[in-house]
Design a protein around this motif. Structure first.
Motif, PDB file in Angstrom:
ATOM      1  N   LEU A 263       0.826  -1.201   0.000  1.00 24.07           N
ATOM      2  CA  LEU A 263       0.000   0.000   0.000  1.00 24.07           C
ATOM      3  C   LEU A 263       0.862   1.254   0.000  1.00 24.07           C
ATOM      4  O   LEU A 263       0.613   2.208  -0.754  1.00 24.07           O
ATOM      5  CB  LEU A 263      -0.915  -0.008   1.234  1.00 24.07           C
TER       6      LEU A 263
ATOM      7  N   TRP B 135       2.526   1.655  -3.376  1.00 23.10           N
ATOM      8  CA  TRP B 135       1.530   2.073  -4.371  1.00 23.10           C
ATOM      9  C   TRP B 135       1.223   3.554  -4.245  1.00 23.10           C
ATOM     10  O   TRP B 135       1.147   4.289  -5.244  1.00 23.10           O
ATOM     11  CB  TRP B 135       0.267   1.239  -4.194  1.00 23.10           C
TER      12      TRP B 135
ATOM     13  N   ARG C 139       2.151   6.034  -7.258  1.00 22.23           N
ATOM     14  CA  ARG C 139       1.002   6.664  -7.912  1.00 22.23           C
ATOM     15  C   ARG C 139       1.069   8.177  -7.806  1.00 22.23           C
ATOM     16  O   ARG C 139       0.687   8.897  -8.719  1.00 22.23           O
ATOM     17  CB  ARG C 139      -0.292   6.156  -7.286  1.00 22.23           C
TER      18      ARG C 139
ATOM     19  N   LEU D 108     -13.612  -6.041  -6.664  1.00 23.51           N
ATOM     20  CA  LEU D 108     -12.490  -5.477  -5.933  1.00 23.51           C
ATOM     21  C   LEU D 108     -12.915  -5.086  -4.517  1.00 23.51           C
ATOM     22  O   LEU D 108     -12.203  -5.356  -3.540  1.00 23.51           O
ATOM     23  CB  LEU D 108     -11.953  -4.256  -6.673  1.00 23.51           C
TER      24      LEU D 108
ATOM     25  N   VAL E 294     -11.370  -6.445  -0.955  1.00 18.66           N
ATOM     26  CA  VAL E 294     -10.865  -5.495   0.032  1.00 18.66           C
ATOM     27  C   VAL E 294     -11.661  -5.599   1.328  1.00 18.66           C
ATOM     28  O   VAL E 294     -11.112  -5.446   2.428  1.00 18.66           O
ATOM     29  CB  VAL E 294     -10.914  -4.062  -0.533  1.00 18.66           C
TER      30      VAL E 294
ATOM     31  N   LEU F 211      -7.456   0.931   1.192  1.00 18.38           N
ATOM     32  CA  LEU F 211      -6.990   0.130   0.062  1.00 18.38           C
ATOM     33  C   LEU F 211      -7.739   0.489  -1.210  1.00 18.38           C
ATOM     34  O   LEU F 211      -7.150   0.575  -2.288  1.00 18.38           O
ATOM     35  CB  LEU F 211      -7.173  -1.362   0.369  1.00 18.38           C
TER      36      LEU F 211
ATOM     37  N   ILE G  91      -6.196   2.238  -5.079  1.00 22.02           N
ATOM     38  CA  ILE G  91      -6.367   1.369  -6.242  1.00 22.02           C
ATOM     39  C   ILE G  91      -7.238   2.029  -7.291  1.00 22.02           C
ATOM     40  O   ILE G  91      -6.918   2.050  -8.491  1.00 22.02           O
ATOM     41  CB  ILE G  91      -6.964   0.011  -5.815  1.00 22.02           C
TER      42      ILE G  91
ATOM     43  N   ARG H 151      -6.385   3.553 -11.062  1.00 17.89           N
ATOM     44  CA  ARG H 151      -7.031   3.052 -12.279  1.00 17.89           C
ATOM     45  C   ARG H 151      -7.679   4.163 -13.088  1.00 17.89           C
ATOM     46  O   ARG H 151      -8.367   3.906 -14.066  1.00 17.89           O
ATOM     47  CB  ARG H 151      -8.079   2.008 -11.904  1.00 17.89           C
TER      48      ARG H 151
END
Length: 261
Positions: free
Chosen positions: A115, A118, A122, A144, A148, A162, A166, A170
């Motif tokens: 996490l 990411w 990101r 998803l 989660v 989370l 994500i 996306r």
């Protein structure tokens, strides 16, 4: 719980939610290590106590997002539809399959290290990622959210911390994801805390939430979440996201080192 412990819980909830609410995270993901290492909440009771924090703290930021119209749209419904059944499954797994503190520390490291990475990646490459990414379909979002939700039921975080990174990674805008993720966290935490309370009636051990401490942390989060959501337009978003990523990496590394030792 004595008065000093309650005050520490209130301050921790306030400061954490003040920093995390602007990016759609309740702060439970960072409060959990504080409850384990500083407030000495045993496992697995720490998980429902953390969910109780989300229940009490959530309305602060949600009230602000409701006032600004941020909770409208189908994304909130899709996230809730997936996370609610997932958190029930995660709670059962947490109580009956993952009760040991060593395994729990491993879960913390496994969840927080990716996490944190990411979040940092990101943020640093947000422009190029956003331009090329395609928003996921409603079915993908629901699946998803369910996955989660299971992780959130085990970990006691509600899942928003989370889902947010994500979905934004996306290609979805933060202004759209943040309110929906917080709403899903709140609803999921209500269901998760209730599930743990019911399981405590039929299972021995520290399974029920530490109600007083959870309320103290949650009241701090209630105040901090409202202030954080209110300050969102004025705060440097990139710096906050990097701070969240660094915190997640640091906490995950700490527990990974404890496992090795």
């Amino acid at each position: 719980m004595d008065g000093w412990t309650g005050l520490l819980g209130f301050i921790a909830g306030l400061l954490i939610s003040l920093v995390t609410a602007p990016v759609g995270v309740s702060g439970a993901v960072f409060l959990l290590p504080v409850q384990i290492s500083v407030l000495a909440v045993p496992s697995p009771a720490v998980t429902p106590t953390n969910l109780l924090y989300n229940v009490v703290a959530g309305p602060g930021a949600l009230l602000r997002h409701h006032q600004s119209g941020g909770l409208r749209g189908p994304l909130t419904r899709l996230l809730v539809l997936g996370t609610v059944p997932g958190v029930v499954v995660g709670a059962v797994i947490r109580v009956f399959a993952v009760p040991g503190p060593s395994v729990f520390r491993l879960l913390i490291a496994v969840l927080l290290l990716p996490l944190g990475g990411w979040l940092c990646l990101r943020t640093l490459h947000r422009a190029s990622r956003t331009a090329s990414a395609r928003e996921p379909s409603p079915r993908t979002i629901t699946r998803l959210a369910m996955a989660v939700g299971v992780a959130g039921g085990i970990y006691g975080i509600g899942g928003g911390s989370l889902l947010g990174p994500i979905l934004v990674g996306r290609g979805m805008p933060v202004t759209k994801v943040a309110p929906a993720a917080l709403a899903a966290t709140f609803v999921t935490s209500v269901v998760g805390a209730g599930t743990y309370a019911l399981l405590s009636l039929t299972t021995t051990g520290d399974i029920a939430p530490y109600w007083t401490l959870g309320l103290a942390c949650g009241l701090g989060g209630l105040c901090g979440g409202y202030l954080g959501a209110r300050l969102q337009p004025r705060l440097p978003e990139t710096a906050l996201r990097l701070l969240l990523g660094v915190l997640a990496l640091g906490i995950g590394s700490l527990y990974a080192i404890q496992i090795v030792r």
